[in-house]
Design a protein around this motif. Structure first.
Motif, PDB file in Angstrom:
ATOM      1  N   TYR A 131       0.798  -1.208   0.000  1.00 37.10           N
ATOM      2  CA  TYR A 131       0.000   0.000   0.000  1.00 37.10           C
ATOM      3  C   TYR A 131       0.847   1.281   0.000  1.00 37.10           C
ATOM      4  O   TYR A 131       1.952   1.317   0.545  1.00 37.10           O
ATOM      5  CB  TYR A 131      -0.972  -0.006   1.185  1.00 37.10           C
ATOM      6  CG  TYR A 131      -2.111  -0.973   0.962  1.00 37.10           C
ATOM      7  CD1 TYR A 131      -3.303  -0.549   0.370  1.00 37.10           C
ATOM      8  CD2 TYR A 131      -1.974  -2.318   1.272  1.00 37.10           C
ATOM      9  CE1 TYR A 131      -4.339  -1.441   0.126  1.00 37.10           C
ATOM     10  CE2 TYR A 131      -2.993  -3.219   1.027  1.00 37.10           C
ATOM     11  CZ  TYR A 131      -4.168  -2.768   0.448  1.00 37.10           C
ATOM     12  OH  TYR A 131      -5.188  -3.664   0.195  1.00 37.10           O
ATOM     13  N   GLN A 132       0.275   2.335  -0.623  1.00 38.52           N
ATOM     14  CA  GLN A 132       0.978   3.607  -0.701  1.00 38.52           C
ATOM     15  C   GLN A 132       1.330   4.149   0.680  1.00 38.52           C
ATOM     16  O   GLN A 132       2.376   4.776   0.858  1.00 38.52           O
ATOM     17  CB  GLN A 132       0.110   4.634  -1.444  1.00 38.52           C
ATOM     18  CG  GLN A 132      -0.067   4.328  -2.917  1.00 38.52           C
ATOM     19  CD  GLN A 132      -0.799   5.428  -3.651  1.00 38.52           C
ATOM     20  OE1 GLN A 132      -0.476   6.602  -3.513  1.00 38.52           O
ATOM     21  NE2 GLN A 132      -1.793   5.049  -4.445  1.00 38.52           N
ATOM     22  N   GLU A 133       0.486   3.924   1.657  1.00 33.77           N
ATOM     23  CA  GLU A 133       0.761   4.416   3.012  1.00 33.77           C
ATOM     24  C   GLU A 133       2.061   3.838   3.553  1.00 33.77           C
ATOM     25  O   GLU A 133       2.854   4.557   4.190  1.00 33.77           O
ATOM     26  CB  GLU A 133      -0.408   4.064   3.942  1.00 33.77           C
ATOM     27  CG  GLU A 133      -0.143   4.281   5.421  1.00 33.77           C
ATOM     28  CD  GLU A 133       0.084   5.744   5.805  1.00 33.77           C
ATOM     29  OE1 GLU A 133       0.478   5.987   6.962  1.00 33.77           O
ATOM     30  OE2 GLU A 133      -0.117   6.635   4.948  1.00 33.77           O
ATOM     31  N   PHE A 135       4.671   2.884   1.786  1.00 30.25           N
ATOM     32  CA  PHE A 135       5.743   3.581   1.083  1.00 30.25           C
ATOM     33  C   PHE A 135       5.923   4.989   1.633  1.00 30.25           C
ATOM     34  O   PHE A 135       7.046   5.453   1.874  1.00 30.25           O
ATOM     35  CB  PHE A 135       5.439   3.633  -0.411  1.00 30.25           C
ATOM     36  CG  PHE A 135       6.391   4.484  -1.202  1.00 30.25           C
ATOM     37  CD1 PHE A 135       7.694   4.066  -1.422  1.00 30.25           C
ATOM     38  CD2 PHE A 135       5.981   5.710  -1.712  1.00 30.25           C
ATOM     39  CE1 PHE A 135       8.582   4.849  -2.155  1.00 30.25           C
ATOM     40  CE2 PHE A 135       6.866   6.500  -2.442  1.00 30.25           C
ATOM     41  CZ  PHE A 135       8.164   6.062  -2.652  1.00 30.25           C
ATOM     42  N   LEU A 136       4.797   5.685   1.870  1.00 28.00           N
ATOM     43  CA  LEU A 136       4.860   7.049   2.381  1.00 28.00           C
ATOM     44  C   LEU A 136       5.523   7.086   3.758  1.00 28.00           C
ATOM     45  O   LEU A 136       6.349   7.963   4.041  1.00 28.00           O
ATOM     46  CB  LEU A 136       3.455   7.642   2.455  1.00 28.00           C
ATOM     47  CG  LEU A 136       3.334   9.114   2.861  1.00 28.00           C
ATOM     48  CD1 LEU A 136       4.091  10.006   1.888  1.00 28.00           C
ATOM     49  CD2 LEU A 136       1.870   9.520   2.931  1.00 28.00           C
ATOM     50  N   VAL A 268       6.476   6.553 -10.934  1.00 25.61           N
ATOM     51  CA  VAL A 268       5.566   5.489 -10.513  1.00 25.61           C
ATOM     52  C   VAL A 268       5.955   4.167 -11.165  1.00 25.61           C
ATOM     53  O   VAL A 268       6.006   3.123 -10.508  1.00 25.61           O
ATOM     54  CB  VAL A 268       4.103   5.857 -10.835  1.00 25.61           C
ATOM     55  CG1 VAL A 268       3.188   4.658 -10.590  1.00 25.61           C
ATOM     56  CG2 VAL A 268       3.652   7.038  -9.972  1.00 25.61           C
ATOM     57  N   HIS A 272       7.204   0.779  -9.190  1.00 26.30           N
ATOM     58  CA  HIS A 272       6.592  -0.544  -9.396  1.00 26.30           C
ATOM     59  C   HIS A 272       7.683  -1.595  -9.688  1.00 26.30           C
ATOM     60  O   HIS A 272       7.665  -2.685  -9.126  1.00 26.30           O
ATOM     61  CB  HIS A 272       5.595  -0.490 -10.547  1.00 26.30           C
ATOM     62  CG  HIS A 272       4.326   0.231 -10.214  1.00 26.30           C
ATOM     63  ND1 HIS A 272       3.365   0.507 -11.155  1.00 26.30           N
ATOM     64  CD2 HIS A 272       3.875   0.742  -9.041  1.00 26.30           C
ATOM     65  CE1 HIS A 272       2.366   1.145 -10.594  1.00 26.30           C
ATOM     66  NE2 HIS A 272       2.651   1.316  -9.313  1.00 26.30           N
ATOM     67  N   LEU A 278       2.270   0.148  -4.647  1.00 24.46           N
ATOM     68  CA  LEU A 278       1.550   1.399  -4.410  1.00 24.46           C
ATOM     69  C   LEU A 278       0.044   1.268  -4.635  1.00 24.46           C
ATOM     70  O   LEU A 278      -0.564   2.054  -5.368  1.00 24.46           O
ATOM     71  CB  LEU A 278       2.119   2.540  -5.263  1.00 24.46           C
ATOM     72  CG  LEU A 278       3.614   2.822  -5.128  1.00 24.46           C
ATOM     73  CD1 LEU A 278       4.015   3.994  -6.008  1.00 24.46           C
ATOM     74  CD2 LEU A 278       3.998   3.089  -3.694  1.00 24.46           C
ATOM     75  N   HIS A 279      -0.566   0.279  -4.023  1.00 25.81           N
ATOM     76  CA  HIS A 279      -2.028   0.136  -4.125  1.00 25.81           C
ATOM     77  C   HIS A 279      -2.725   1.274  -3.386  1.00 25.81           C
ATOM     78  O   HIS A 279      -2.210   1.774  -2.392  1.00 25.81           O
ATOM     79  CB  HIS A 279      -2.447  -1.199  -3.514  1.00 25.81           C
ATOM     80  CG  HIS A 279      -1.942  -2.390  -4.288  1.00 25.81           C
ATOM     81  ND1 HIS A 279      -1.713  -2.359  -5.641  1.00 25.81           N
ATOM     82  CD2 HIS A 279      -1.612  -3.643  -3.861  1.00 25.81           C
ATOM     83  CE1 HIS A 279      -1.277  -3.555  -6.032  1.00 25.81           C
ATOM     84  NE2 HIS A 279      -1.184  -4.332  -4.974  1.00 25.81           N
TER      85      HIS A 279
END
Length: 279
Positions: A131-133, A135-136, A268, A272, A278-279
């Protein structure tokens, strides 16, 4: 080693350097640590002098003392001192020669690979990984750690500059420093002793009235404050021989054309490929 001489300035003088005399806020509580923070400058020229033994470990101890979300510690850092490897990284970062000059170059890494390995070893699926979170969180962790290292370095009389251009070619950077899947070089950092010819004037920032909001986001007066800041930056740019003489021109130059992203518009797809769905 001693702190920057700018860190010894009075509160009024330090604030005037950072904001300009007309826009400087009224100072409140003050100490040497705050003075050091306000004295920060990015330095793009370094002497070849090696750092004292143990400096790297001290900087990393400071970095690891930064906040980290849920103590997940999703960052790593690669210390690069090999001239050939620094030359490779400099080439990937728009041929910034200070990467080759500095005795220590750090590649700060958003790193979920370590926790991925933990999950595999413990035979537990970590469902939040794609999930994007996640990664963030890793990027924020790396940035917080790096800024602690900057403050520590400057307190020791060293100079620094962040190198965001590593993101121009993230996959090639990963190959140079051997990053696994799930690890991304967020930025680099030069650390060393400033060359005598390196510009060292404190760069003015936007007035606090532009970035500080009370209770609600308020843009009242923003055009006038920007005009005043452009005037301040024009004088600074003239003194330091900078081409984009106002902040307005710099923003337009950097954000009006995709070409100014130097390949980062394809980030992006690169992420990947590097193990961040990055869902």
């Amino acid at each position: 080693m001693n702190m920057s001489p700018h860190a010894a300035l009075s509160a009024a003088d330090a604030l005037a350097l950072r904001y300009g005399a007309e826009q400087a806020p009224t100072h409140g509580p003050w100490n040497e640590h705050i003075a050091l923070l306000l004295s920060h400058r990015s330095i793009r020229g370094y002497r070849p002098n090696l750092l004292p033994e143990g400096t790297l470990e001290t900087l990393i101890a400071a970095a690891q003392s930064a906040a980290t979300s849920s103590n997940l510690q999703t960052w790593s850092v690669i210390a690069v001192t090999d001239p050939a490897k620094k030359a490779e990284l400099a080439k990937l970062a728009n041929n910034q020669k200070h990467i080759e000059q500095c005795p220590l170059f750090l590649v700060w890494v958003a790193d979920v690979s370590r926790n991925q390995r933990l999950g595999a070893q413990e035979r537990v699926e970590l469902e939040t990984m794609p999930y994007q979170e996640t990664f963030l969180v890793a990027v924020i962790d790396a940035a917080l750690a790096a800024q602690n290292a900057v403050v520590a370095a400057e307190s020791l009389g060293l100079s620094t500059v962040y190198i965001g251009a590593l993101r121009n070619h993230p996959q090639q950077v990963a190959k140079v420093v051997g990053l696994p899947q799930g690890a991304f070089g967020v930025f680099g950092m030069c650390i060393g002793y400033a060359a005598p010819t390196a510009a060292n004037e404190v760069k003015p920032r936007l007035p606090q009235a532009v970035v500080l909001h009370h209770e609600i986001y308020d843009t009242a007066g923003e055009p006038e404050h920007r005009a005043a800041y452009d005037h301040l930056m024009a004088a600074f740019s003239a003194r330091n021989e900078m081409t984009a003489d106002t902040w307005t021109k710099r923003v337009i130059n950097r954000m009006s054309k995709i070409a100014a992203m130097s390949g980062r518009d394809k980030m992006v797809a690169a992420l990947h490929a590097m193990g961040f769905p990055l869902h």
